[in-house]
Design a protein around this motif. Structure first.
Motif, PDB file in Angstrom:
ATOM      1  N   THR A  22      38.438  29.139  46.552  1.00 47.10           N
ATOM      2  CA  THR A  22      40.022  29.251  45.662  1.00 47.10           C
ATOM      3  C   THR A  22      39.102  30.503  44.436  1.00 47.10           C
ATOM      4  O   THR A  22      40.010  30.086  43.755  1.00 47.10           O
ATOM      5  N   ASP A  23      38.405  31.344  44.509  1.00 41.58           N
ATOM      6  CA  ASP A  23      38.430  32.170  43.209  1.00 41.58           C
ATOM      7  C   ASP A  23      39.642  33.174  43.739  1.00 41.58           C
ATOM      8  O   ASP A  23      39.692  33.627  42.963  1.00 41.58           O
TER       9      ASP A  23
ATOM     10  N   LEU B 140      32.697  37.285  45.714  1.00 43.41           N
ATOM     11  CA  LEU B 140      33.788  36.719  45.122  1.00 43.41           C
ATOM     12  C   LEU B 140      34.187  36.725  44.154  1.00 43.41           C
ATOM     13  O   LEU B 140      35.376  36.620  43.336  1.00 43.41           O
ATOM     14  N   LYS B 141      33.057  36.060  43.492  1.00 45.93           N
ATOM     15  CA  LYS B 141      32.719  35.679  41.842  1.00 45.93           C
ATOM     16  C   LYS B 141      33.011  36.648  41.207  1.00 45.93           C
ATOM     17  O   LYS B 141      33.017  36.598  40.496  1.00 45.93           O
TER      18      LYS B 141
ATOM     19  N   GLU C 162      36.501  31.982  34.853  1.00 42.38           N
ATOM     20  CA  GLU C 162      36.272  30.776  35.750  1.00 42.38           C
ATOM     21  C   GLU C 162      36.303  30.575  37.692  1.00 42.38           C
ATOM     22  O   GLU C 162      36.414  29.299  38.014  1.00 42.38           O
ATOM     23  N   ARG C 163      35.533  31.495  38.231  1.00 44.64           N
ATOM     24  CA  ARG C 163      35.314  31.790  39.217  1.00 44.64           C
ATOM     25  C   ARG C 163      34.014  30.938  39.626  1.00 44.64           C
ATOM     26  O   ARG C 163      33.362  30.673  38.524  1.00 44.64           O
ATOM     27  N   GLN C 164      34.056  30.315  40.865  1.00 45.17           N
ATOM     28  CA  GLN C 164      32.760  29.204  41.272  1.00 45.17           C
ATOM     29  C   GLN C 164      32.462  29.973  42.285  1.00 45.17           C
ATOM     30  O   GLN C 164      31.822  28.763  42.685  1.00 45.17           O
TER      31      GLN C 164
ATOM     32  N   PRO D  50      37.637  36.294  35.952  1.00 47.47           N
ATOM     33  CA  PRO D  50      36.148  36.381  36.251  1.00 47.47           C
ATOM     34  C   PRO D  50      35.544  34.721  35.459  1.00 47.47           C
ATOM     35  O   PRO D  50      34.825  34.530  36.766  1.00 47.47           O
TER      36      PRO D  50
ATOM     37  N   TRP E 171      43.377  37.094  41.609  1.00 47.32           N
ATOM     38  CA  TRP E 171      41.629  35.873  41.090  1.00 47.32           C
ATOM     39  C   TRP E 171      42.025  35.327  40.547  1.00 47.32           C
ATOM     40  O   TRP E 171      43.111  35.074  39.356  1.00 47.32           O
ATOM     41  N   LYS E 172      41.146  34.654  39.948  1.00 46.00           N
ATOM     42  CA  LYS E 172      41.364  33.330  38.667  1.00 46.00           C
ATOM     43  C   LYS E 172      40.874  34.300  38.098  1.00 46.00           C
ATOM     44  O   LYS E 172      40.133  35.138  38.314  1.00 46.00           O
TER      45      LYS E 172
ATOM     46  N   GLY F 266      35.250  39.184  42.310  1.00 48.50           N
ATOM     47  CA  GLY F 266      36.350  39.955  42.617  1.00 48.50           C
ATOM     48  C   GLY F 266      36.334  40.655  44.167  1.00 48.50           C
ATOM     49  O   GLY F 266      37.391  41.464  43.903  1.00 48.50           O
TER      50      GLY F 266
END
Ligand SMILES: [Zn+2]
Lengths: 213, 390
Positions: free
Chosen positions: A166-167, A49-50, A160-162, A158, A155-156, A52
């Motif tokens: 919630t990404d 997910l981080k 800001e992804r954790q 990149p 998507w958030k 994408g």
């Protein structure tokens, strides 16, 4: 309650019984904290997910690509064997319009939880997420959201992804709302086209999938 | 299915249903259990084993609530067990009571179900959020009502059922609840479809009057072997069939429009009861109705009609008390209240009273020989079914 029983026990309280001290209560405030290890399947899922990407797992027993991914197939009760990238697009299987918060308090602006069947996974493989860009009032949301409607993940950024669900901020209607066929939403080929896993009927219709991990 | 004993229900008890009871959980259990024993004409020392149903410990903030409640339920120095499948627990406990006796281990078993939801602040709904997947779902800011709203909308979409039709379940059950002396204050009533649909939107398509309330209450039944039943009563109500079934916790991978797990639970119970045509052979039904659409969903899962046909039966009045297939004559969870585990056992008790002809103003018009109580729970996942007969 039987007609033979006339008297039934129970003393219902009203708020004022407590407020006026006619009934005594004892309170306990607990603070519970947990940290859950994400396990074999979801660790990989969240790392992707981080980047994408959304990954499912393929079971050779039932030939399903399952999302959320799991290391075992609950149908066949055997290990799943392969990572398969699926699309970040899909169809709304069902949705609702929520005016309540986690603690039953009211929220002024509704949120729109939905089950989204992801393109590239086996039919019926949905995840729960939120819909966005669909309006702020019940009337508007009901006018704009339809079951079967194609949606895409928003998507958030990149940085800001954790590595968390919630990404994905939410799923939004595909721009081409006239699209009715899977793959007609414009996502086709957006992700790796080298299909490594055996296909399940209907799963490659959008042209994505296949990134074996 | 081979077993040692035929099993009868010989007594039932119930406390009032209350938004907030002064009594503790133990005290509620004691009242319901004592009433059930009195109704059966048995003494506490006749009870050989006790089964307890109560839903999540987190409601009460009491760990191992089953053990905590045991003294109030008559479990002191007795074989004692807790059944717990969320909302399905109340009927599951009756199933456990059945196999305690059917196994030949015990002749007399007390089954008690209790719920005290009011202790949990600010609202017990928050305690339910722990049912969602902690990795994938809870971070989205969930509320318990979401899954029901999602399931209800799926059902509406697949079968093209309008919200107004589903609201008729609330109209019927809330009206039926007016005749229940234990009904929670403010819960039963005479409502129009417009009032049900027009009530506050919780999570569309679920409105406030399409959801059952939170409730404190307890229920109890006494289950005995044929040996004991013959000695103490001329009117035993027999357990004809029991069934239970669990579906996957990957609920977003299932089509929510139809509860397959309820069908499998029902098939298990029907096979044991020798029922081949449930539509003709079941006379009265207490289907689980925590939400209005759930009654319809469950009627279909119980094979009492075709998929998508339940709304038409409802519209035709078939499921009214004076209809051909009365459903929730008690008023159900929508009309009486929803003390989770106790609500399920209340449904078993209602079928017991209906089959004995003791339901008074709630007694259904048609003659009844066979009735069914069903509950549902966990993550839209479990079906529990008991078929009783005389
Ligand atoms: Zn498999």
């Amino acid at each position: 309650m039987s007609v033979h029983i006339r008297d039934y026990p129970g003393i219902p309280l009203k708020d004022r019984d407590i407020g006026e001290g006619r009934v005594l209560t004892t309170e306990w405030h607990v603070k519970a904290q947990y940290a859950w290890d994400t396990g074999a399947a979801l660790s990989r899922f969240f790392r992707a997910l981080k980047e994408g990407k959304i990954y499912g797992r393929w079971c050779p027993g039932c030939d399903r690509i399952v999302v959320p991914p799991r290391m075992f197939c609950e149908w066949c009760f055997r290990p799943t064997v392969r990572w398969v990238e699926v699309c970040d697009t899909g169809r709304v299987n069902t949705f609702s319009v929520s005016y309540v918060n986690w603690d039953a308090s009211r929220s002024a602006v509704p949120r729109v939880p939905a089950v989204i069947e992801l393109d590239g996974a086996s039919p019926g493989m949905g995840i729960m997420h939120l819909l966005g860009e669909v309006g702020d009032t019940l009337e508007e949301i009901l006018r704009r959201v339809k079951v079967g409607m194609p949606v895409r993940a928003v998507w958030k950024p990149p940085a800001e992804r954790q590595g968390a669900i919630t990404d994905i901020l939410y799923f939004a209607p595909c721009r081409d709302e006239g699209a009715t066929e899977p793959g007609g939403c414009g996502c086709g080929g957006a992700v790796g086209a080298d299909r490594a896993a055996p296909t399940t009927s209907g799963t490659d219709a959008c042209g994505c999938g296949g990134g074996e991990g | 299915m081979g077993y040692q004993n035929r099993v009868a229900v010989v007594g039932a008890g119930l406390t009032r249903f209350m938004r907030r009871a002064q009594e503790t959980g133990k005290e509620l259990c004691f009242e319901a259990a004592r009433m059930a024993l009195d109704a059966a004409g048995l003494r506490p020392r006749d009870v050989e084993a006790v089964v307890m149903a109560t839903a999540p410990d987190v409601f009460d903030g009491v760990h191992m609530k089953g053990e905590y409640l045991a003294d109030g339920a008559g479990g002191f120095r007795k074989p004692y067990m807790r059944s717990f499948v969320g909302g399905g627990s109340g009927v599951f406990a009756a199933i456990h009571g059945w196999y305690h006796v059917a196994s030949g281990h015990f002749d007399t078993v007390l089954v008690v179900a209790e719920e005290k939801m009011s202790s949990c602040l600010p609202h017990p709904q928050a305690a339910f959020n722990g049912i969602y997947d902690q990795f994938l779902e809870r971070p989205l800011g969930v509320n318990l009502l979401w899954i029901f709203a999602l399931e209800m909308n799926r059902y509406m979409q697949v079968h093209k059922v309008p919200q107004e039709t589903i609201a008729l379940v609330s109209v019927k059950n809330k009206r039926n609840g007016l005749d229940h002396p234990c009904a929670q204050e403010g819960i039963p009533g005479n409502y129009s479809v417009e009032e049900i649909v027009g009530s506050e939107v919780m999570v569309w398509p679920v409105t406030r009057l399409m959801v059952s309330p939170v409730t404190d209450a307890a229920a109890a039944i006494v289950m005995v072997s044929e040996r004991v039943a013959k000695r103490i009563t001329d009117r035993p109500v027999w357990v004809k069939g029991v069934g239970w079934h669990l579906d996957s916790s990957y609920w977003t991978n299932r089509d929510l429009y139809y509860p397959k797990y309820v069908e499998y639970a029902a098939r298990m119970a029907y096979e044991m009861a020798g029922i081949t045509n449930p539509r003709r052979e079941i006379d009265v039904v207490e289907a689980y109705d925590p939400f209005a659409y759930k009654e319809l969903h469950h009627m279909e899962g119980l094979l009492l009609c075709d998929k998508g046909e339940a709304p038409r039966l409802l519209e035709k009045g078939v499921t009214q008390r004076d209809g051909e297939l009365p459903v929730c004559p008690s008023g159900g969870l929508l009309g009486v209240g929803n003390p989770i585990a106790a609500a399920g056992l209340m449904k078993v008790a209602e079928i017991f009273w209906q089959l004995r002809g003791e339901a008074g103003a709630r007694q259904v018009s048609r003659p009844v020989r066979t009735g069914l109580a069903q509950a549902w729970g966990d993550l839209m996942q479990v079906g529990t079914v008991v078929v009783l007969g005389v």
